[in-house]
Design an enzyme around this catalytic site. Structure first.
Site, PDB file in Angstrom:
ATOM      1  N   PRO A   2       8.510   3.760   9.217  1.00  0.00           N
ATOM      2  CA  PRO A   2       8.453   4.605  10.417  1.00  0.00           C
ATOM      3  C   PRO A   2       7.358   5.663  10.291  1.00  0.00           C
ATOM      4  O   PRO A   2       7.243   6.305   9.264  1.00  0.00           O
ATOM      5  CB  PRO A   2       9.826   5.270  10.473  1.00  0.00           C
ATOM      6  CG  PRO A   2      10.623   4.749   9.339  1.00  0.00           C
ATOM      7  CD  PRO A   2       9.753   3.909   8.466  1.00  0.00           C
ATOM      8  N   GLU A   3       6.554   5.798  11.318  1.00  0.00           N
ATOM      9  CA  GLU A   3       5.530   6.840  11.351  1.00  0.00           C
ATOM     10  C   GLU A   3       5.929   7.904  12.374  1.00  0.00           C
ATOM     11  O   GLU A   3       6.952   7.767  13.031  1.00  0.00           O
ATOM     12  CB  GLU A   3       4.174   6.216  11.697  1.00  0.00           C
ATOM     13  CG  GLU A   3       3.709   5.247  10.602  1.00  0.00           C
ATOM     14  CD  GLU A   3       2.210   5.024  10.614  1.00  0.00           C
ATOM     15  OE1 GLU A   3       1.479   5.900  11.107  1.00  0.00           O
ATOM     16  OE2 GLU A   3       1.767   3.978  10.116  1.00  0.00           O
ATOM     17  N   LYS A  58       7.022  13.714   9.720  1.00  0.00           N
ATOM     18  CA  LYS A  58       7.997  12.626   9.723  1.00  0.00           C
ATOM     19  C   LYS A  58       9.392  13.105   9.290  1.00  0.00           C
ATOM     20  O   LYS A  58      10.243  12.308   8.939  1.00  0.00           O
ATOM     21  CB  LYS A  58       7.513  11.493   8.818  1.00  0.00           C
ATOM     22  CG  LYS A  58       6.163  10.945   9.287  1.00  0.00           C
ATOM     23  CD  LYS A  58       5.929   9.531   8.862  1.00  0.00           C
ATOM     24  CE  LYS A  58       5.634   9.399   7.405  1.00  0.00           C
ATOM     25  NZ  LYS A  58       5.307   8.004   7.045  1.00  0.00           N
ATOM     26  N   HIS A 106      24.332  -1.317   3.467  1.00  0.00           N
ATOM     27  CA  HIS A 106      23.400  -0.193   3.323  1.00  0.00           C
ATOM     28  C   HIS A 106      23.664   0.966   4.290  1.00  0.00           C
ATOM     29  O   HIS A 106      22.751   1.700   4.641  1.00  0.00           O
ATOM     30  CB  HIS A 106      21.941  -0.652   3.462  1.00  0.00           C
ATOM     31  CG  HIS A 106      21.588  -1.825   2.628  1.00  0.00           C
ATOM     32  ND1 HIS A 106      21.647  -1.801   1.245  1.00  0.00           N
ATOM     33  CD2 HIS A 106      21.201  -3.083   2.962  1.00  0.00           C
ATOM     34  CE1 HIS A 106      21.284  -2.989   0.785  1.00  0.00           C
ATOM     35  NE2 HIS A 106      21.029  -3.790   1.786  1.00  0.00           N
ATOM     36  N   ARG A 124      16.194   0.223   1.350  1.00  0.00           N
ATOM     37  CA  ARG A 124      15.373   0.529   0.168  1.00  0.00           C
ATOM     38  C   ARG A 124      15.647   1.917  -0.415  1.00  0.00           C
ATOM     39  O   ARG A 124      15.151   2.245  -1.479  1.00  0.00           O
ATOM     40  CB  ARG A 124      13.889   0.358   0.527  1.00  0.00           C
ATOM     41  CG  ARG A 124      13.589  -1.099   0.890  1.00  0.00           C
ATOM     42  CD  ARG A 124      12.143  -1.314   1.245  1.00  0.00           C
ATOM     43  NE  ARG A 124      11.269  -1.121   0.098  1.00  0.00           N
ATOM     44  CZ  ARG A 124       9.953  -1.192   0.159  1.00  0.00           C
ATOM     45  NH1 ARG A 124       9.367  -1.449   1.310  1.00  0.00           N
ATOM     46  NH2 ARG A 124       9.221  -1.008  -0.917  1.00  0.00           N
ATOM     47  N   LYS A 166     -17.287  17.211   1.256  1.00  0.00           N
ATOM     48  CA  LYS A 166     -16.381  16.221   0.643  1.00  0.00           C
ATOM     49  C   LYS A 166     -16.976  14.811   0.711  1.00  0.00           C
ATOM     50  O   LYS A 166     -17.468  14.377   1.745  1.00  0.00           O
ATOM     51  CB  LYS A 166     -15.016  16.241   1.343  1.00  0.00           C
ATOM     52  CG  LYS A 166     -14.199  17.479   1.012  1.00  0.00           C
ATOM     53  CD  LYS A 166     -12.719  17.263   1.304  1.00  0.00           C
ATOM     54  CE  LYS A 166     -11.881  18.442   0.797  1.00  0.00           C
ATOM     55  NZ  LYS A 166     -12.007  19.669   1.615  1.00  0.00           N
ATOM     56  N   ARG A 277      -4.605   0.890   0.535  1.00  0.00           N
ATOM     57  CA  ARG A 277      -3.928   0.647   1.815  1.00  0.00           C
ATOM     58  C   ARG A 277      -4.778  -0.294   2.667  1.00  0.00           C
ATOM     59  O   ARG A 277      -6.007  -0.136   2.741  1.00  0.00           O
ATOM     60  CB  ARG A 277      -3.709   1.961   2.593  1.00  0.00           C
ATOM     61  CG  ARG A 277      -3.012   3.076   1.822  1.00  0.00           C
ATOM     62  CD  ARG A 277      -1.589   2.749   1.444  1.00  0.00           C
ATOM     63  NE  ARG A 277      -0.729   2.459   2.568  1.00  0.00           N
ATOM     64  CZ  ARG A 277      -0.035   3.378   3.241  1.00  0.00           C
ATOM     65  NH1 ARG A 277      -0.106   4.643   2.921  1.00  0.00           N
ATOM     66  NH2 ARG A 277       0.752   3.012   4.245  1.00  0.00           N
TER      67      ARG A 277
END
Ligand SMILES: [Zn+2]
Length: 287
Positions: A2-3, A58, A106, A124, A166, A277
């Site tokens: 989930p974002e 989040k 769960h 998880r 950077k 990623r």
């Protein structure tokens, strides 16, 4: 995983259903989440009212009637189900991830109100609950996180000074929660596609016009996903578990090898691993 937009959709659903309700009972079946649920957890919620349900990045924040807070993070696979005792619960999931109805396994935590209960499911177990005693500790808890894209602090001078000197790439920086909170892996690719910026570009090379695009599109992509999430959750509930259209809207994410959706662009979507990623981008229009 989930974002921010998914967490916001869950927040809206919780706020609508448990706001101003009093906690009658808390059942904990498994304390071993990412942060172990303390022994006194049930007592710190019992008989308190949920004033409202907030969110930062989040993190879901249940604002409690004794001025403390219960933080809830969904981790990698957490979902929240709402079970109404007086209605047929034909879909209980507050998000459009995973099963529309409550799975058998769960279900680690239950918070029970008069007519409704909230069940935390997490196969998880990377999610967690945490009680924060007061508002100054809450502020401290989030001190390491940068502003959300919607925050007025996320503006051109802030971004330019963060980027200055950077060598890091823009994809990696968009995921850096010290810089900006709540942009996850899926949306970072989508934002850079709309900006026509290559994800490997070093941030020190970005111009002011690029920074303005990044700010604009970060807001746009996340707000749009929240809107879509909201509508897809309604569809989801109406059609008994049929998934919403949300995933089909991605411009680059998980579209490897397909044609670019940008008008007149003849490029195709590539996948590249950047800082471990998966990153998706067009090989032609993203420079
Ligand atoms: Zn393209």
């Amino acid at each position: 995983m989930p974002e921010l937009p998914e967490v916001e959709v869950v927040r809206q659903s919780l706020d609508k259903n448990i706001k101003q309700k009093k906690v009658k009972k808390v059942i904990i079946r498994n304390r071993n989440l990412r942060i172990k649920i303390p022994v006194n957890f049930a007592n710190s919620l019992k008989n308190l009212k949920i004033i409202k349900v907030d969110r930062f990045s989040k993190y879901l924040i249940l604002v409690l009637s004794n001025k403390s807070y219960c933080l809830l993070h969904l981790g990698m696979s957490g979902t929240i189900h709402l079970i109404n005792f007086n209605k047929e619960n034909f879909s209980t999931n507050t998000s459009f991830y995973n099963s529309p109805t409550l799975p058998k396994k769960h279900n680690h935590v239950e918070v029970i109100f008069k007519n409704i209960k909230m069940v935390y499911n997490d196969p998880r177990r990377f999610g967690f609950f945490q009680i924060i005693d007061n508002s100054s500790l809450l502020k401290k808890r989030f001190a390491h996180l940068g502003p959300e894209p919607f925050d007025s602090k996320f503006e051109v001078d802030y971004v330019a000074s963060f980027f200055k000197g950077k060598q890091r790439n823009i994809k990696n920086i968009l995921l850096d929660q010290n810089f900006v909170s709540g942009i996850g892996n899926i949306y970072a690719s989508e934002i850079l596609f709309l900006c026509k910026i290559n994800p490997t570009k070093k941030v020190c090379l970005l111009k002011k016009k690029d920074i303005l695009k990044i700010i604009f599109n970060s807001k746009k992509v996340l707000l749009n996903a929240i809107k879509k999430g909201g509508s897809s959750i309604r569809d989801f509930k109406n059609t008994s578990g049929k998934k919403g259209d949300f995933q089909r809207d991605f411009k680059v994410y998980e579209r490897e090898g397909l044609n670019c959706k940008k008008h007149k662009c003849r490029g195709s979507i590539k996948r590249k691993i950047i800082n471990n990623r998966s990153t998706f981008f067009c090989n032609s229009c993203q420079k």
